[in-house]
Write an enzyme that holds these catalytic residues in place. Sequence first.
Site, mmCIF file in Angstrom:
data_model
loop_
_atom_site.group_PDB
_atom_site.id
_atom_site.type_symbol
_atom_site.label_atom_id
_atom_site.label_comp_id
_atom_site.label_asym_id
_atom_site.label_seq_id
_atom_site.Cartn_x
_atom_site.Cartn_y
_atom_site.Cartn_z
ATOM 1 N N GLY A 70 0.819 -1.198 0.000
ATOM 2 C CA GLY A 70 0.000 0.000 0.000
ATOM 3 C C GLY A 70 0.852 1.247 0.000
ATOM 4 N N GLY A 71 0.288 2.347 0.461
ATOM 5 C CA GLY A 71 0.961 3.627 0.427
ATOM 6 C C GLY A 71 2.054 3.762 1.479
ATOM 7 N N GLY A 111 2.241 2.585 5.461
ATOM 8 C CA GLY A 111 3.304 1.666 5.849
ATOM 9 C C GLY A 111 4.114 2.196 7.013
ATOM 10 C CD GLU A 161 4.944 -3.001 -3.767
ATOM 11 O OE1 GLU A 161 5.414 -1.845 -3.937
ATOM 12 O OE2 GLU A 161 3.884 -3.396 -4.250
ATOM 13 C CB CYS A 215 3.458 0.178 -6.765
ATOM 14 S SG CYS A 215 3.724 -1.561 -7.126
#
Length: 480
Positions: free
Chosen positions: A235-236, A240, A255, A289
């Site tokens: 995610g963002g 994170g 990630e 991403c």
Amino acid sequence: MIETLDKIDTMKILIGEKWVESAMKMPVLNPYSGKEIYTISCADRNNVEEALKSAEKGKIISKNLSPYQRSEIIAKVVLLLKERKEEFSKVIVSEGVKTKTEADKEVERCINTLTLCSEEAKRLTGETVPFGAFAGGASRAGYYVHDPIGAITAITPFNDPLNLVAHKLGPAIASGNAIILKPSDYTPVSAIKLGELFLEAGLPFHILNIITGPASNYGDILITDPRVNMISFTGGTKSGEEIIKAAGIKKVAMELGSSSPVIVMEDVDVDAVSKNCIGGMTWAAGQNCVGVKRMYVHKSIYKSFKEKIIAYANAINIGDPEDPETEMGSIITNEAINTIDNSVKELKQAGYKILCGGKRIGNTYQPTILEGNFDHSLNGKQEIFGPVATLSKISSLDQAISASNDSVYGLHAGIFTNSIEVAFKAINELQCGGVMVNDSSDYRIDMMPFGGIKQSGIGREGVKSAIREMTTTKIACFNL
């Protein structure tokens, strides 16, 4: 199986041995039409507590499955998924941002991901250790093995609602762990349906629990609870960072965000490269991403590249994702569209020039290219999660590498060149987790180690890598 997507089904959460329908529910909307297509159950703190208790049982059950048994279960899921490819593709299109063509490819990738997991479940090997290499160690012998880490909380995003779930479930089960899955509330149905396949394939209860609904209903217990041994998050970057701060002493795999650069040198086929870059920029409507976000093009071909890429961007067929002719679909929410638009306006106000696009169309956004200096102060400083990229002229490879590295992110980069020396220099000097030579930054296969550096993440996914991330190393030593 799904007979029709016109009927609104209520999706349940999986806790222990039961699918549970909660009192609180929320709608799942089709991003293109805005219509409600499913209803999901919203877990509360009691549900999550039960899921954690279930995972405590599940990690023992999972560890006691032999590698052969784990492999056979995942292989059965692959067979079931092959039988239901069209069904899963329709679900991805209905709840997510993929076109029908993109959704079909995602199902195929999921099949490949789980096939790799089935194979790697039988290859989780250790090594012997030469204790005699140290003075006084000649009488000792030993080896190390990879033990399951235990219970894993897996949190997945909306942009690959099936395959990114498979990248969590497959490695976790292949390595003998229990897993609590929290899919995106925008796209939970693909995840729930895949969970159903695992149970149908014979996965014992308690190994997998699935939680849906806003985390505000139950707080951060899935992150902070000591019964959770690892968190695997996609995610963002901001989310994170918050997870890492809250997690405490436990393993994390992250990630996160990116602003992927692509370098285009003077010795390439301009038409082919510009077409490749547009594909990398608009896949999943740019909600990707590793999508192309910054293009650094050599001055000798800059004008022709600029003309080509604008033409390709303007030619993208935007429309109904269910139409096979549609090349780019929806942005996930109205809020996300506003965020993209505000980012474009910010770049324009800061001196970038809009070459094409820059406007909303219904529930999507035009492919947008902005021109600016390679060393602009906003270069690489933000991730625009949509079909937006910047274009800059460079006069040398060193200049392009410096500009590419001038970012808080470091996931993927691409370089187009016919020079092997140039390619190796870029590989050596670009600060990122992966360099794609003669492909855009968007290229990935599911067996390769995948992840970034800096604010793009911690650890590596990709089946073999993820399996090892989800284990601990145990050494055994015999004094003979």
